[in-house]
Design an enzyme around this catalytic site. Structure first.
Site, short mmCIF file in Angstrom:
data_model
loop_
_atom_site.label_atom_id
_atom_site.label_comp_id
_atom_site.label_asym_id
_atom_site.label_seq_id
_atom_site.Cartn_x
_atom_site.Cartn_y
_atom_site.Cartn_z
N GLU A 60 1.24 5.95 -11.10
CA GLU A 60 0.55 7.55 -11.00
C GLU A 60 1.43 8.06 -10.08
OE1 GLU A 60 -1.53 8.44 -13.47
OE2 GLU A 60 -2.25 6.59 -14.15
N LYS A 108 -4.24 -2.22 -0.98
CA LYS A 108 -3.72 -1.58 0.25
C LYS A 108 -3.68 -0.33 0.35
CE LYS A 108 0.26 0.25 1.50
NZ LYS A 108 -0.21 0.97 2.58
N GLU A 137 7.67 18.65 -5.21
CA GLU A 137 6.05 18.81 -4.96
C GLU A 137 5.76 18.83 -3.43
OE1 GLU A 137 4.16 14.90 -5.11
OE2 GLU A 137 2.57 15.66 -6.21
N CYS A 187 -2.33 15.49 -6.68
CA CYS A 187 -1.21 15.52 -7.47
C CYS A 187 -1.22 16.47 -8.76
CB CYS A 187 -1.27 14.14 -8.08
SG CYS A 187 -2.81 13.64 -8.76
P1 NAD Z 1 3.45 7.79 -0.78
O1 NAD Z 1 4.36 7.44 -1.92
O2 NAD Z 1 4.20 8.16 0.53
O3 NAD Z 1 2.43 6.58 -0.27
C1 NAD Z 1 1.51 6.10 -1.14
C2 NAD Z 1 1.41 4.70 -0.87
O4 NAD Z 1 2.63 3.74 -1.17
C3 NAD Z 1 0.89 4.42 0.70
O5 NAD Z 1 -0.11 3.35 0.59
C4 NAD Z 1 1.90 3.95 1.25
O6 NAD Z 1 1.94 3.14 2.39
C5 NAD Z 1 2.65 3.06 0.27
N1 NAD Z 1 4.20 3.09 0.50
C6 NAD Z 1 5.24 3.76 0.96
N2 NAD Z 1 6.40 3.11 0.72
C7 NAD Z 1 6.28 1.98 0.24
C8 NAD Z 1 7.33 0.91 0.05
N3 NAD Z 1 8.53 0.80 0.32
N4 NAD Z 1 6.72 -0.26 -0.70
C9 NAD Z 1 5.53 -0.28 -0.98
N5 NAD Z 1 4.60 0.73 -0.73
C10 NAD Z 1 4.95 1.86 -0.05
O7 NAD Z 1 2.31 8.80 -1.40
P2 NAD Z 1 1.24 9.68 -0.24
O8 NAD Z 1 2.03 10.58 0.54
O9 NAD Z 1 0.36 8.62 0.22
O10 NAD Z 1 0.48 10.33 -1.37
C11 NAD Z 1 1.08 11.59 -2.06
C12 NAD Z 1 1.67 11.51 -3.42
O11 NAD Z 1 0.78 10.68 -4.27
C13 NAD Z 1 1.91 12.67 -4.09
O12 NAD Z 1 3.15 12.46 -4.56
C14 NAD Z 1 1.01 12.80 -5.04
O13 NAD Z 1 1.34 13.44 -6.43
C15 NAD Z 1 0.85 11.40 -5.47
N6 NAD Z 1 -0.50 11.12 -6.08
C16 NAD Z 1 -0.69 10.75 -7.66
C17 NAD Z 1 -1.69 10.81 -8.04
C18 NAD Z 1 -1.62 10.39 -9.68
O14 NAD Z 1 -2.57 10.10 -10.26
N7 NAD Z 1 -0.69 10.85 -10.50
C19 NAD Z 1 -2.82 11.02 -7.58
C20 NAD Z 1 -2.94 11.24 -6.39
C21 NAD Z 1 -1.74 11.21 -5.47
#
Ligand code: NAD
Length: 495
Positions: free
Chosen positions: A266, A190, A399, A300
């Protein structure tokens, strides 16, 4: 030949963008018929109508994934055979490098030169590395009594779903599907609703490479609909996630409310980048600028807290600001651009909101802080530096996920370590010093999954990547990643 901006524009006109889901080897619209429009943050152009899948589509994809897993068509192949197929997949991704790079850039705003040089090759490399590894991993025989044979074997876990973010759409996905597929699982990806195009596109390349239909499925759509449905699904065995800490917490709840699926997270970061007075300051300054500006700060691992020893601060900060001049926002399709567009207007507004909070809380704006290139219709922001930040301030604790650097001053090693660790996150950290003992001692004290000494953001497929504390659990990359996608079985044979 390297393409210039107008070559990329021409190339775009030749493409037909696919926005449908991919289930059981075929593109299909959501069962509900719902779609949403995808617009580029680069300049606002319309990209495609995207299938907005939901629980009904998740049910179908899980059914198909389960059926193909049980059939053994992929799961019971010799690892060497899966390896060959996955290497073909990696090769096909490279063969479509320009197309995928353009989709990645238009979908989420990063500079086209980064998509070409980093995102697409790194994706292919993650697949190739995991494929190459899978026929070199042996099972174990336990040191049992003479009349027993104890076999410790690894089995694919079954149906793996992955929910990924938009900052490195393909790379983040590949860190999950590469080891999961290599290990023999069936997979449902997804992508973020903000960046689904490349995930959708590579599904067909997976099929072309010979991955059997139903083994690799893609469900574009929103988190609260299809993401939630996958996380609550009773027949998903493992959920692998990259995204924010807030959503990560919710996914653990969903697993508890459903089938106790394994959940690997992650999540976010607020990484300290610590510069001691004895460091190679010009090199540290270049790295500090890159650590906050690369990928528009949508990292991240962004080195978003720059901890500087007080005695060199007046000398060091101007060097950082000078180095930041190389990180100037530009049109993301211009090959010379180093800083592209933020992913969408909401993200830009949120980053601007944090810039406002920083000023209200008394931090001093040194450079940036403004939206820029508005005439492009895109979502661009100047890289921004705040001095006079204390670690208690909002911009040091939360963040931001944009190019906003918080500079914090310290006097002693102990104080620097206390500040570095004073965070709910523990993803990564940098430390700069010429003193070997200080570097090692400090690295040991850091509560972070990756520590970089005299550099920032190093890494490749050979080492695990993931976080301490609320940055998550489990590790992507390296042989450790296979732990997420396999079950250990102990078989006792009486001799
Ligand atoms: P997000 O958490 O808003 O969304 C991530 C994914 O989760 C998306 O596909 C979104 O549609 C899905 N999602 C959102 N709500 C959900 C729910 N209730 N149930 C299931 N899925 C749901 O994050 P983002 O804005 O897409 O990405 C940024 C974040 O990702 C930052 O916090 C960043 O630090 C993190 N990140 C972490 C790493 C790592 O390896 N630790 C790497 C890249 C990004």
């Amino acid at each position: 030949m390297n393409k210039n901006r107008s070559d990329w524009e021409q190339y775009f006109l030749s493409l037909t963008l696919e926005g449908r889901a991919f289930i059981d080897g075929e593109y299909c619209w959501a069962a509900s018929g719902e779609t949403f429009d995808s617009h580029s943050p680069v300049d606002g152009r319309f990209l495609a109508a995207i299938a907005s899948t939901d629980a009904a589509d998740a049910d179908l994809a899980v059914l198909v994934a389960r059926r193909t897993f049980e059939s053994g068509v992929w799961s019971r192949l010799a690892p060497a055979e899966r390896k060959r197929t996955l290497i073909r997949f990696a090769d096909l991704i490279l063969a479509h490098k320009d197309e995928l790079a353009l989709l990645e850039t238009l979908d989420m705003g990063k500079p086209i030169s980064d998509s070409c040089a980093i995102d697409i090759p790194a994706t292919a490399n993650a697949i190739r590395w995991s494929a190459e590894a899978i026929d070199k991993i042996y099972d174990e025989v336990a040191p049992t009594a003479h009349d027993q044979l104890g076999l410790i074997t690894r089995e694919p876990i079954g149906v793996v779903a992955a929910i990924v973010p938009w900052n490195f759409p393909l790379i983040m996905a590949s860190w999950k599907f590469a080891p999961a597929l290599a290990a023999g699982n069936s997979f449902i990806l997804k992508p973020s609703e903000k960046s689904p195009l490349t995930a959708i596109r590579i599904a067909q390349l997976a099929l072309e490479a010979g991955i059997p239909k139903g083994v690799f499925n893609v469900l574009p759509g929103f988190g609260h609909t299809v993401g939630k449905a996958l996380a609550l699904h009773m027949d998903v065995d493992t959920l692998a996630f990259t995204g924010s800490t807030a959503v990560a917490k919710q996914l653990l709840v969903y697993a508890g409310q459903s089938n106790l699926k394994r959940v690997w997270l992650e999540a976010g970061g607020k990484s300290p980048n610590v510069v001691f007075a004895d460091a190679d300051l010009p090199v540290a300054a270049e790295a500090a600028a890159a650590a906050i500006a690369f990928n528009q700060g949508e990292m991240c691992t962004a080195g978003s807290r720059l901890l500087v020893e007080r005695s060199i601060k007046d000398q060091f900060l101007p060097m950082v600001i000078e180095a930041l001049k190389a990180w100037k926002p530009g049109h993301a399709l211009d090959p010379a651009t180093t800083v592209g567009a933020l992913v969408d207007s909401r993200q830009l507004e949120n980053v601007l909101r944090y810039i406002g909070i920083a000023q209200e809380e008394g931090a001093q704006l040194l450079v940036g802080g403004q939206r820029t290139l508005e005439d492009t219709g895109g979502q661009y922001l100047e890289p921004t530096v705040f001095d006079g930040v204390t670690n208690a301030m909002t911009i040091a604790q939360e963040e931001i996920f944009g190019p906003v650097l918080a500079v914090i001053t310290f006097d002693t090693v102990q104080e620097a370590l206390a500040i570095a660790n004073d965070s709910i996150f523990g993803l990564a950290a940098g430390v700069w010093t010429r003193d070997l003992s200080k570097a090692h001692t400090f690295a040991r004290g850091l509560r972070a999954g990756s520590v970089w000494v005299n550099q920032y953001d190093a890494g490749d497929m050979t080492a695990p990547f993931g976080g301490f504390k609320q940055s998550g659990n489990g590790r992507d990359k390296s042989l450790h990643a296979f732990d997420k996608y396999t079950e250990l079985k102990a078989t006792w044979i009486k001799l």
